[in-house]
Write a protein that holds these residues in place. Structure first.
Motif, PDB file in Angstrom:
ATOM      1  N   CYS A   1      61.596  -9.457  -0.486  1.00 58.12           N
ATOM      2  CA  CYS A   1      62.056  -8.245  -0.517  1.00 58.12           C
ATOM      3  C   CYS A   1      60.671  -7.355  -0.252  1.00 58.12           C
ATOM      4  CB  CYS A   1      62.662  -7.186  -1.456  1.00 58.12           C
ATOM      5  SG  CYS A   1      61.420  -7.052  -2.946  1.00 58.12           S
TER       6      CYS A   1
ATOM      7  N   CYS B   1      58.850 -10.267  -8.500  1.00 59.03           N
ATOM      8  CA  CYS B   1      60.157 -10.156  -8.653  1.00 59.03           C
ATOM      9  C   CYS B   1      60.796 -11.466  -9.330  1.00 59.03           C
ATOM     10  CB  CYS B   1      60.857  -9.761  -7.166  1.00 59.03           C
ATOM     11  SG  CYS B   1      60.573  -8.485  -6.593  1.00 59.03           S
TER      12      CYS B   1
ATOM     13  N   CYS C   1      57.686 -11.689  -2.708  1.00 60.26           N
ATOM     14  CA  CYS C   1      59.137 -11.664  -2.759  1.00 60.26           C
ATOM     15  C   CYS C   1      59.541 -11.502  -1.391  1.00 60.26           C
ATOM     16  CB  CYS C   1      59.668 -10.712  -3.666  1.00 60.26           C
ATOM     17  SG  CYS C   1      61.465 -11.052  -3.805  1.00 60.26           S
TER      18      CYS C   1
ATOM     19  N   GLY D   1      67.774  -9.509  -9.183  1.00 57.10           N
ATOM     20  CA  GLY D   1      66.599 -10.363  -8.702  1.00 57.10           C
ATOM     21  C   GLY D   1      65.314  -9.713  -8.156  1.00 57.10           C
ATOM     22  N   HIS D   2      65.270  -8.378  -8.392  1.00 57.53           N
ATOM     23  CA  HIS D   2      64.046  -7.554  -7.787  1.00 57.53           C
ATOM     24  C   HIS D   2      63.601  -6.749  -8.790  1.00 57.53           C
ATOM     25  CE1 HIS D   2      64.664  -9.432  -4.039  1.00 57.53           C
ATOM     26  NE2 HIS D   2      66.082  -9.424  -4.286  1.00 57.53           N
TER      27      HIS D   2
ATOM     28  N   LYS E   1      57.900  -6.858  -2.324  1.00 55.66           N
ATOM     29  CA  LYS E   1      57.376  -6.669  -3.575  1.00 55.66           C
ATOM     30  C   LYS E   1      56.746  -7.997  -3.989  1.00 55.66           C
ATOM     31  CE  LYS E   1      60.911  -4.933  -5.956  1.00 55.66           C
ATOM     32  NZ  LYS E   1      61.245  -4.015  -7.244  1.00 55.66           N
TER      33      LYS E   1
HETATM   34 ZN   LIG Z   1      61.936  -8.798  -4.518  1.00 56.22          ZN
END
Ligand SMILES: [Zn+2]
Length: 319
Positions: A175, A180, A173, A162-163, A177
């Protein structure tokens, strides 16, 4: 007998199966985010006790107990570290809690890995040696079975597909980033992309399917696409292309036999799978992808129950 615990963001369940993985009984409870992890575990344990009593199974008859939960988690120590769907769960020693209660051995695995293993043994992965199972819901992750073994990686973070970044300047995203796969093609991302384009499509069915604009989810997008709504079809086609791009990375590196897709792919079927397959064929060596099967996962709505149970099954379906 095998006892399984599945802990999800909205619902959790306990399941009981025989030693070859045939489900005998299950019981579901809503996951209450307002409860502490300890009281949520207490409720699940209570359900498990009632299930065993109802079926007349003594604790000693359990081969083992499986527990599947969103990652990140440490499967060896059996500790859950703040999954995105369980934000209050930080360093919860689920293995110790369950082991101390039932006095039986407990195996813990993140849900993508556990479901990959269940698909490999009991679902659409039967008969192959190398597969990826992709969860395609709120989050996107993969479980990898390579050469007949679950592959977890050094930090137990293998398969975090997913990333992978598909668009360096794309949307931000969860996360941190940008661009993604999860920020572009997860359930919420599908809903968000449809929402953004709605004003340009005044005729879209989505205007009628959703009373309040904020309530649009991927489910409505799939429903509208099945009724040939141009905007919804366009969104799902793009989603399939993003998935295809990410799957091509997996295939080009790992040379897999099958890729099984859960959640959104099960509901949307070929509306997403076909553009994904086309993209895979374009981005992957022919020698690798000409005979790879990209299919919806096979265990359907009971996948999570099997996931926890399968942790105690091997190729011969025995522990
Ligand atoms: Zn991500």
């Amino acid at each position: 007998m095998i006892l399984g615990f599945d802990i999800g963001g909205t619902k959790s369940a306990v399941a009981l199966a025989d030693g070859s993985g045939v489900l005998i009984a299950r019981s579901q409870v809503p996951t209450r985010q307002d409860l502490t992890p300890e009281s949520m575990m207490d409720r699940l344990i209570e359900r498990a006790r009632r299930l065993l009593a109802r079926e007349g199974i003594p604790q000693d008859a359990l081969i083992g107990i499986g527990l599947s939960c969103g990652g990140p988690l440490d499967p060896e120590e059996g500790i859950v570290y703040t999954p995105s769907n369980l934000p209050h769960w930080n360093a919860v020693p689920v293995k110790a809690i369950v082991e101390d209660t039932f006095r039986r051995p407990v195996r813990v695995e993140n849900d993508a890995n556990a479901t990959a293993w269940a698909e490999y043994l009991l679902g659409a992965g039967q008969g192959c040696r190398h597969l990826a199972y992709l969860t395609m819901g709120t989050g996107i992750g993969a479980g990898l079975v390579l050469d007949g073994r679950l592959y977890r990686g050094r930090h137990f973070l293998a398969g975090e597909i997913g990333h992978v970044v598909l668009q360096p300047d794309g949307p931000i995203c969860g996360c941190g980033k940008r661009g993604c796969l999860e920020a572009l093609a997860s359930g919420p991302a599908v809903a968000r992309r449809a929402q953004e384009r709605l004003p340009v499509y005044p005729e879209s069915l989505l205007h009628r399917l959703v009373v309040h604009p904020g309530q649009l989810t991927a489910r409505e997008v799939v429903r509208a696409a099945k009724r040939k709504d141009p905007l919804a079809l366009q969104i799902l086609q793009e989603t399939g292309m993003y998935w295809g791009q990410a799957i091509s990375y997996l295939l080009q590196i790992l040379d897999l036999e099958r890729v099984l897709l859960g959640t959104l792919a099960i509901h949307a079927g070929d509306l997403i799978l076909e553009p994904a397959r086309r993209t895979v064929r374009r981005y992957t060596w022919h020698e690798i992808c000409h005979d790879v099967l990209i299919l919806p996962a096979g265990l359907g709505v009971r996948a999570q129950d099997y996931a926890a149970i399968a942790l105690w099954l091997n190729e011969n379906r025995r522990h």
